[in-house]
Motif scaffolding. Structure first.
Motif, mmCIF file in Angstrom:
data_model
loop_
_atom_site.group_PDB
_atom_site.id
_atom_site.type_symbol
_atom_site.label_atom_id
_atom_site.label_comp_id
_atom_site.label_asym_id
_atom_site.label_seq_id
_atom_site.Cartn_x
_atom_site.Cartn_y
_atom_site.Cartn_z
ATOM 1 N N LEU A 1 -6.562 -1.685 -2.468
ATOM 2 C CA LEU A 1 -6.213 -0.274 -2.317
ATOM 3 C C LEU A 1 -7.433 0.625 -2.168
ATOM 4 N N GLU B 1 3.165 3.247 -4.388
ATOM 5 C CA GLU B 1 3.233 1.957 -5.070
ATOM 6 C C GLU B 1 4.688 1.495 -5.019
ATOM 7 N N TYR C 1 1.595 -1.986 -2.141
ATOM 8 C CA TYR C 1 1.426 -0.575 -1.812
ATOM 9 C C TYR C 1 1.810 -0.339 -0.362
#
Length: 91
Positions: free
Chosen positions: A57, A76, A8
């Motif tokens: 995340l 992402e 990410y």
């Protein structure tokens, strides 16, 4: 190789914000990599924090929210054999 490139990306408009968040995440045990954001998602001179693991995340987003540091988005990284694409997951 995947770990070095990240899973990410959190994009910031300020280098200071990115450095601050990178240090905050490291103090909380989140592995990160600071570098410029890819041009595909940030046309200007934006900085980014790359996260290596999906499970980091939610912790990252909570720490950023608590620190009241604005981000330009969370993406992402989607890899295929031919290209890398970015999917926006949060503003």
């Amino acid at each position: 190789m995947l770990q070095k490139e990240g899973k990410y990306i959190v994009v910031f408009s300020s280098n200071y914000h990115a450095y601050y968040i990178e240090e905050l995440l490291r103090r909380h045990g989140v592995g990160t990599l600071y570098k410029k954001a890819p041009r595909a998602i940030a046309k200007s001179c934006n900085s980014a924090i790359y996260l290596f693991h999906e499970e980091d995340l939610s912790k990252t987003l909570k720490l950023i929210e608590d620190a009241k540091v604005p981000s330009k988005g969370v993406y992402e990284i989607i890899r295929s054999e031919k290209a890398i694409a970015y999917k926006k997951v949060l503003l």
